[in-house]
Design a protein around this motif. Structure first.
Motif: not given
Length: 155
Positions: A30-46, A49-53, A145-152
């Motif tokens: 049953k589990s092989s027919g379902e998605p199994k999601l995991e999140v990694s490497g998350a960050f936001m550059p500082q 402006m009034d927008m962020a990625g 939240v990382e430095a504005p120029n952070h790029n792993p």
């Protein structure tokens, strides 16, 4: 001859029952027919402006595909998902997450966009988001939240 036929029938019946027991949907099948999601490497550059990625990877080790359909956050009432093609950014309705594959949201490519942020988080803060999917339950993620120029990818 009938005893031999009966014995062969009994062996065939036992084999069929054993095989059907293996393929009837216990937890593994049953589990092989379902998605199994995991999140990694998350960050936001500082934000400057009034927008962020926001950037992260969603890995799907399940046997079925899923879709990232939206992102919500207390940081902004307008959080969008964007793709970048031919150096042009545009909002999309969803991102595919293939079975046994991954969705990479990274600088210069597809990403999360926080419009009109309510306050500017500083390097070292964490921003809470919730990822919403077509099939899977929502996943809450803390974006450091990382430095504005952070790029792993550049390291």
């Amino acid at each position: 001859m009938t005893r031999r036929t009966t014995a062969l029938s009994a062996v065939a019946l036992v084999a069929a029952l054993a095989l059907s027991g293996c393929s009837s949907s216990g937890g593994e099948a049953k589990s092989s027919g379902e998605p199994k999601l995991e999140v990694s490497g998350a960050f936001m550059p500082q934000p400057v402006m009034d927008m962020a990625g926001g950037f992260l990877t969603v890995k799907n080790t399940g046997g079925a595909a899923d879709k990232l359909t939206s992102v919500t956050s207390p940081l902004s009432d307008d959080v969008q998902i964007h793709e970048t093609k031919n150096q042009k950014m545009r909002q999309v309705e969803s991102f595919d997450i293939p079975a046994n594959g991954e969705l990479r949201l990274e600088r210069g490519g597809s990403h999360i966009m926080f419009m009109k942020i309510k306050q500017k988080p500083k390097q070292g803060d964490k921003v809470s988001i919730q990822l919403h999917f077509e099939k899977s339950e929502p996943i809450t993620v803390e974006l450091p939240v990382e430095a504005p120029n952070h790029n792993p990818q550049k390291h």
